[in-house]
Design a protein around this motif. Structure first.
Motif, short mmCIF file in Angstrom:
data_model
loop_
_atom_site.label_atom_id
_atom_site.label_comp_id
_atom_site.label_asym_id
_atom_site.label_seq_id
_atom_site.Cartn_x
_atom_site.Cartn_y
_atom_site.Cartn_z
N TYR A 140 0.86 -1.18 0.00
CA TYR A 140 0.00 0.00 0.00
C TYR A 140 0.90 1.23 0.00
N SER A 141 0.55 2.21 -0.79
CA SER A 141 1.34 3.43 -0.72
C SER A 141 0.45 4.65 -0.87
N VAL A 142 0.93 5.75 -0.37
CA VAL A 142 0.19 7.01 -0.43
C VAL A 142 1.09 8.06 -1.05
N ARG A 143 0.60 8.68 -2.10
CA ARG A 143 1.36 9.76 -2.72
C ARG A 143 0.97 11.05 -2.02
N TYR A 144 1.94 11.82 -1.61
CA TYR A 144 1.59 13.05 -0.90
C TYR A 144 1.97 14.30 -1.69
N GLY A 145 2.49 14.09 -2.89
CA GLY A 145 2.75 15.25 -3.74
C GLY A 145 1.49 15.63 -4.50
N ASP A 146 1.64 16.40 -5.55
CA ASP A 146 0.52 16.79 -6.40
C ASP A 146 -0.09 15.53 -7.02
N ALA A 147 -1.36 15.27 -6.73
CA ALA A 147 -1.99 14.06 -7.24
C ALA A 147 -2.23 14.15 -8.73
N GLY A 148 -2.19 15.35 -9.27
CA GLY A 148 -2.37 15.49 -10.71
C GLY A 148 -3.73 15.00 -11.15
N PRO A 149 -3.80 14.42 -12.31
CA PRO A 149 -5.09 14.02 -12.87
C PRO A 149 -5.62 12.70 -12.29
N PRO A 152 1.18 9.75 -12.46
CA PRO A 152 1.07 10.81 -13.46
C PRO A 152 2.47 11.23 -13.90
N VAL A 153 2.62 11.51 -15.17
CA VAL A 153 3.95 11.93 -15.66
C VAL A 153 3.86 13.31 -16.29
N HIS A 154 4.97 14.01 -16.23
CA HIS A 154 5.01 15.31 -16.90
C HIS A 154 5.17 15.09 -18.39
N PHE A 155 4.32 15.73 -19.15
CA PHE A 155 4.41 15.59 -20.60
C PHE A 155 4.08 16.94 -21.20
N ASP A 156 4.99 17.44 -21.98
CA ASP A 156 4.76 18.72 -22.65
C ASP A 156 4.39 19.81 -21.65
N HIS A 209 11.32 9.91 -2.78
CA HIS A 209 11.33 11.37 -2.95
C HIS A 209 12.02 11.72 -4.27
N TYR A 210 11.44 12.69 -4.96
CA TYR A 210 11.99 13.12 -6.25
C TYR A 210 12.00 14.64 -6.33
N ASP A 211 12.95 15.17 -7.03
CA ASP A 211 12.90 16.59 -7.36
C ASP A 211 13.80 16.83 -8.57
N ALA A 212 13.47 17.87 -9.31
CA ALA A 212 14.25 18.16 -10.52
C ALA A 212 14.00 19.59 -10.95
N ASP A 213 15.00 20.17 -11.60
CA ASP A 213 14.83 21.48 -12.21
C ASP A 213 14.10 21.37 -13.53
N HIS A 221 5.64 12.79 -7.39
CA HIS A 221 5.24 11.44 -7.00
C HIS A 221 5.87 11.01 -5.68
N ASP A 222 6.24 11.94 -4.82
CA ASP A 222 6.76 11.56 -3.50
C ASP A 222 5.72 10.70 -2.81
N ALA A 223 6.17 9.62 -2.22
CA ALA A 223 5.20 8.67 -1.67
C ALA A 223 5.77 7.92 -0.48
N PHE A 224 4.86 7.49 0.39
CA PHE A 224 5.20 6.54 1.45
C PHE A 224 4.64 5.18 1.04
N TYR A 225 5.34 4.13 1.36
CA TYR A 225 4.80 2.80 1.04
C TYR A 225 5.07 1.84 2.18
N SER A 226 4.27 0.78 2.23
CA SER A 226 4.53 -0.30 3.17
C SER A 226 4.17 -1.61 2.50
N ARG A 227 4.89 -2.64 2.85
CA ARG A 227 4.64 -3.97 2.30
C ARG A 227 4.80 -4.98 3.42
N LEU A 228 4.00 -6.02 3.36
CA LEU A 228 4.13 -7.10 4.34
C LEU A 228 4.25 -8.39 3.55
N ARG A 229 5.34 -9.06 3.71
CA ARG A 229 5.56 -10.29 2.93
C ARG A 229 5.41 -11.51 3.83
#
Lengths: 269, 429
Positions: free
Chosen positions: B38-47, B184-188, B402-406, B418-426
């Protein structure tokens, strides 16, 4: 003059009494080498199955079951192949270790089935935990005596067996987490029945014990070993079974080729 | 030409039939694991409204049969049942279906579906041109999923002159990249989901794959030998770029594609000052662009990578790696794409990677941090993870990405929201 003669005779007599006693005191370095050879170098090769139980300070248990192959190569080099059977998340994991006296670091490879990746890993740190147990890599492959300076401390008893006690101090303290250790060596078999490791504050932080051993194929062989970490309160018990010496294991299987593909003639996967 | 796949299957089944199963080592015991994540994105959710980018349970089932002569039949199946109410369908993937057959004392043949990798570099692929699953990597799945499986015939020859690996893949297998389906990806200049990307690119297919004929397959080769305690390896590759870096620029039919590529390289790995050091180099030759004049093709690239990993203490490990990429020519892209915004326009690029791993409680708890930075294009990515061995069967993972770019067009720029927290249980069985 007569007093001088008496004094000289007394001195000679005293020296005669003391010298034989001093000659009987074992050489600690020789003891350390004998113990190392007995514990880690017997036979040309050996295979055994180790069943380990790790109990932490909250009594939670984990297990490790593995088959270990060891082959002596030349006078002071060895190769190890460790194949994990349990737990299921580590099943098929393989450690390959090439170790040699006088080398600061081993050559080590690891195959992780979960990621299906084989990689070469650093072999400098011999004091890290072996697969999450309280044993270190060095406990598995042996600490070569030329890494330490020894002092004879006397005799004692461990599990009602007479032992020699020696103290080892590392020549390079930066490579280890202990400042010194005391080793209790069985007088008859030369097996190290107990090792106590002291931290730089001179507190006992690790104990290794060898409560059970048997004579197998003419070699005194540990069948039960216990490692306790007094800093964390964790304890690992390792039971050894299916021990066989001099099987004729080829040196070729201690290679990367066999990391993904266990040698089924020696290991039942 | 479509006969090549049935041919590979025939080889696999013939080899499988040849496995002389040794009753002592044959067993039918299905192993594997179930892993809810399960993961939660906490950046801009975009579309994409749903902020859960990783809401799945992966079930891996596997078994290996060992033959009496060293044969191994290896099967791994991955099932991902769709969550209740989800729009996606159940997924099923064959991760491994291969037979290893020791044809001679010195030759192993491995045929079938398999995930392969090689080279000493960590998470930079200099001589490793096997397919990668970057989608899983950027979603926070286990790193085992980074290697995508492919159908292949692999010959491994072991000799006194070194070990030779020859791999033929009859059909090109591309990398799996985030395309907006869950991230979501940046495009144009905009943050778009997959449908919006398709709308922008029109009705035409956004990407064309090489044909499935053998001429459009891949050949990988590696020779390695140990000199003292150092491993030396030479590599060769003939196939296609894993990413669709080519852009059709004839003005009537816009699509991206995987340019033909040949690559040759070398690597060195061994003990150094108490740790493990490695050096890897390669030259990627983009075919049909020897003069660097073709439009829409990326440039030839020279790669040089050095890395070093060492145990600082028995429980603390550090790693650093520097990757230098030198572009020989980029005329096509210079003319086609906005020069200011496209990172490929940099003649030299430097990628830095730093990692540390710390273990506690006799390796029961492991903390990991791994950072990637592009020094020229000013982008970075940080992965933090805690891994706890709860019991023999249960392992718990928690981490963040975590991601960032100029520049949105850089390696991590498309993921900067797309900064996100995630957890997995195996649960392993």
């Amino acid at each position: 003059m007569r007093k001088f003669v008496y004094a000289a005779m007394f001195l000679i007599l005293a020296m005669g009494l003391v010298y034989p006693l001093a000659a009987e005191q074992p050489d600690p370095e020789e003891l350390a080498y004998e113990s190392y050879e007995t514990a880690y170098f017997q036979g040309d090769d050996v295979r055994w199955r180790a069943s380990m139980e790790i109990v932490d300070d909250q009594d939670r248990t984990r297990s490790r079951v593995l088959t270990i192959l060891r082959k002596n190569v030349g006078e002071e080099s060895q190769k190890y192949y460790a194949y994990f059977h349990e737990p299921s998340q580590l099943e098929r994991m393989v450690f390959l270790v090439w170790t040699a006296a006088g080398m600061e670091d081993d050559d080590r490879w690891l195959y992780m089935p979960a990621t299906d990746m084989q990689q070469r890993i650093s072999g400098r740190q011999k004091r890290n935990s072996f697969a999450g147990t309280d044993f270190t890599y060095e406990d598995m492959t042996g600490r070569h005596p030329d890494q330490d300076e020894f002092e004879y401390l006397g005799t004692d008893e461990v599990d009602e067996r007479p032992v020699y006690v020696i103290k080892g101090e590392p020549r390079d303290p930066d490579l280890v987490e202990f400042s010194y250790y005391e080793m209790y060596i069985d007088q008859e078999t030369k097996l190290p029945l107990k090792g106590e490791f002291y931290d730089p504050q001179e507190e006992l932080h690790r104990t290794l014990r060898l409560p059970e051993f048997e004579e197998i194929d003419g070699y005194y062989t540990p069948t039960l070993q216990v490692a306790e970490n007094h800093s964390t309160g964790s304890k690992t018990t390792a039971e050894m079974s299916n021990i066989e010496y001099n099987l004729g294991i080829g040196e070729d299987i201690f290679a990367e080729r066999y990391l993904r593909r266990p040698p089924t003639q020696w290991i039942d996967p | 030409m479509k006969l090549i796949k049935p041919f590979v299957f025939a080889v696999v089944w013939l080899l499988a039939a040849a496995v002389s199963v040794n009753p002592a080592v044959a067993q039918l015991r299905i192993r594997g694991y179930a892993e809810p994540a399960y993961s939660v994105r906490y950046g801009d959710a975009g579309p994409i409204d749903d902020r859960n980018t990783l809401n799945e349970t992966r079930i891996m089932l596997e078994n290996q049969w060992y033959g009496g002569q060293g044969e191994v039949l290896d099967l791994r199946f991955l099932a991902k049942p769709a969550a209740a109410g989800a729009e996606v369908e159940d997924e099923f993937e064959v991760r491994q279906a291969s037979v290893l057959y020791p044809a001679t004392r010195d030759l192993d043949v491995i045929a079938g579906r398999q995930a392969i990798d090689w080279g000493p570099a960590q998470y930079e692929f200099v001589n490793d041109h096997f397919p990668k699953d970057y989608r899983s990597f950027f979603l926070g799945r286990d790193l085992e999923y980074m290697r995508a499986p492919a159908d292949a015939l692999r010959l491994r020859w072991f000799s006194d002159y070194g070990n030779l690996d020859l791999i033929a893949m009859p059909e090109f297998e591309p990398n799996r990249n985030p395309e907006g389906e869950v991230i979501p990806v940046h495009f144009d200049g905009e943050l778009l989901d997959q449908e919006e990307v398709l709308e922008k690119t029109g009705d035409k297919p956004p990407r064309r794959l090489p044909s499935s004929s053998p001429e459009d397959g891949e050949v990988h080769a590696r020779w390695s030998e140990n000199y003292g305690r150092w491993e030396v390896a030479l590599y060769g590759y003939r196939g296609f770029m894993g990413n669709p870096a080519g852009f059709n620029a004839d003005g009537t039919d816009n699509f991206v594609y995987h340019p033909e590529m040949a690559s040759g390289g070398a690597s060195l790995r061994g003990p150094f000052m108490g740790g493990i050091a490695w050096l890897e180099t390669s030259f990627d030759d983009i075919r049909h662009d020897e003069a660097g004049e073709s439009e829409g093709l990326p440039s030839d690239v020279y790669n040089l990578l050095v890395g070093y990993e060492f145990d600082h203490t028995p429980t603390v490990t550090y790693m650093f790696q520097v990757h230098w990429l030198h572009n020989y020519d980029s005329k096509g892209l210079r003319e086609d794409i906005d020069e200011e915004n496209h990172p490929y326009e940099k003649r030299n690029r430097y990628r830095l990677q730093l990692a540390t791993e710390r273990s506690y409680m006799s390796d029961r708890l492991t903390l990991r941090a791994r950072g990637f930075a592009g020094l020229q294009v000013q982008d970075w990515h940080l992965r933090l993870e805690a891994d706890y061995e709860w019991s023999d069967n249960i392992r718990v993972y928690a981490g963040s990405l975590h991601y960032d770019a100029d520049n949105e067009a850089s390696r991590f720029g498309a993921l900067q929201d797309h900064d996100a927290f995630y957890s997995r249980l195996r649960y392993s069985f």
